[in-house]
Design a protein around this motif. Structure first.
Motif, short mmCIF file in Angstrom:
data_model
loop_
_atom_site.label_atom_id
_atom_site.label_comp_id
_atom_site.label_asym_id
_atom_site.label_seq_id
_atom_site.Cartn_x
_atom_site.Cartn_y
_atom_site.Cartn_z
N VAL A 39 0.92 -1.27 -0.03
CA VAL A 39 -0.08 -0.12 0.00
C VAL A 39 0.94 1.38 -0.20
O VAL A 39 0.68 2.13 -0.76
N LEU A 40 1.91 1.29 0.76
CA LEU A 40 2.81 2.44 0.84
C LEU A 40 3.64 2.58 -0.43
O LEU A 40 3.60 3.63 -0.87
N ARG A 41 3.93 1.32 -1.23
CA ARG A 41 4.60 1.70 -2.50
C ARG A 41 3.33 2.15 -3.38
O ARG A 41 3.75 3.24 -4.31
N LEU A 42 2.25 1.75 -3.28
CA LEU A 42 1.08 2.31 -4.19
C LEU A 42 1.00 3.76 -3.97
O LEU A 42 1.07 4.55 -4.97
N VAL A 43 1.01 4.30 -2.77
CA VAL A 43 0.89 5.58 -2.53
C VAL A 43 1.96 6.38 -2.75
O VAL A 43 1.65 7.52 -3.63
N SER A 53 0.58 12.95 -7.58
CA SER A 53 -0.13 14.15 -7.45
C SER A 53 0.18 14.81 -6.18
O SER A 53 0.86 14.14 -5.33
N SER A 54 0.29 16.10 -6.19
CA SER A 54 0.59 16.95 -5.03
C SER A 54 -0.34 16.82 -3.77
O SER A 54 -0.11 17.10 -2.79
N LYS A 55 -1.55 16.51 -4.32
CA LYS A 55 -2.62 16.40 -3.30
C LYS A 55 -2.56 15.13 -2.39
O LYS A 55 -2.96 15.13 -1.27
N ALA A 56 -1.79 14.16 -2.94
CA ALA A 56 -1.42 12.96 -2.17
C ALA A 56 -0.12 13.38 -1.36
O ALA A 56 0.08 12.42 -0.26
N GLU A 57 0.54 14.22 -1.34
CA GLU A 57 1.62 14.49 -0.55
C GLU A 57 1.48 14.82 0.83
O GLU A 57 2.35 14.12 1.81
N PRO A 58 0.19 15.39 1.40
CA PRO A 58 0.09 15.20 3.02
C PRO A 58 -0.33 13.77 3.28
O PRO A 58 0.22 13.31 4.49
N PHE A 59 -1.08 12.94 2.61
CA PHE A 59 -1.11 11.68 3.02
C PHE A 59 0.16 10.83 3.20
O PHE A 59 0.26 10.12 4.09
N LYS A 60 0.98 10.99 2.04
CA LYS A 60 2.50 10.38 2.01
C LYS A 60 3.29 10.57 3.37
O LYS A 60 3.65 9.83 3.83
#
Length: 193
Positions: free
Chosen positions: A2-6, A11-18
């Motif tokens: 899951v971490l690899r997938l994220v 996307s810059s929107k995914a950055e806070p989640f990462k």
């Protein structure tokens, strides 16, 4: 995986989640090296939910007793989640006169953990029932579901006798509808009835 997938999401929107995932992963790795950190995290989470230090101590002590009992069951022929739930319900119903589901219903709980919504006194009596069941299981060398069920019933009966005596001497009920739900949840529950 899951971490690899994220991390593969461009996307810059995914950055806070990462960043959040990396932080949580780092914290869990530290807790693997020093389990006391995980215990302190649990304490802090309960404090944020408004639990007293006394309640937290009782909840954690009860978990130690619970773990000892389930370790015995695992080592002595209790094989799956359904059997653990069955034995737990025997103990609970014996000492409270309610199934776990009826106790949750009384407290207005849906998916919440019942123990996290028990009063300090309910936690104490639950621990007494499980400790007694464990000692009885060990004494008779209970093996398999049937023998452990008999020991569970006897352990729950010990706590029930103590509960009945406590209630008769103090005039205070042990098993109540009190919970730690947020006030808005309680209002919604009352509207549904």
């Amino acid at each position: 995986n899951v971490l690899r997938l994220v991390h593969a999401i461009p996307s810059s929107k995914a950055e806070p989640f990462k960043l959040w995932l990396a932080k949580v992963g780092h914290e869990r790795l530290k807790e693997t090296q020093d389990p006391a950190l995980g215990i302190e995290r649990a304490r802090e989470n309960w404090r944020k939910k408004g639990r007293s230090d006394k309640w937290i101590q009782q909840r954690m002590a009860g978990q130690v007793i619970r773990d000892r009992l389930t370790d015995y069951w695992k080592a002595n022929g209790v094989e799956n989640y359904n059997e653990f739930a069955f034995l737990t319900n025997i103990i609970h119903q014996e000492w409270t006169d309610l199934t776990i589901n009826k106790h949750k219903e009384l407290k207005g709980l849906k998916t919440q953990n019942l123990r996290d919504h028990m009063s300090e006194t309910e936690l104490i009596f639950s621990s007494l029932a499980e400790m007694a069941a464990n000692f009885i299981s060990e004494k008779i060398s209970a093996n398999g579901l049937v023998q452990n069920a008999k020991a569970s019933k006897k352990g729950g009966a010990i706590a029930k006798r103590a509960r009945v005596e406590f209630e008769s001497k103090t005039g205070k009920k042990i098993v109540t509808s009190d919970n730690f739900l947020a006030p808005s949840s309680v209002r919604k529950r009352k509207k549904l009835k």
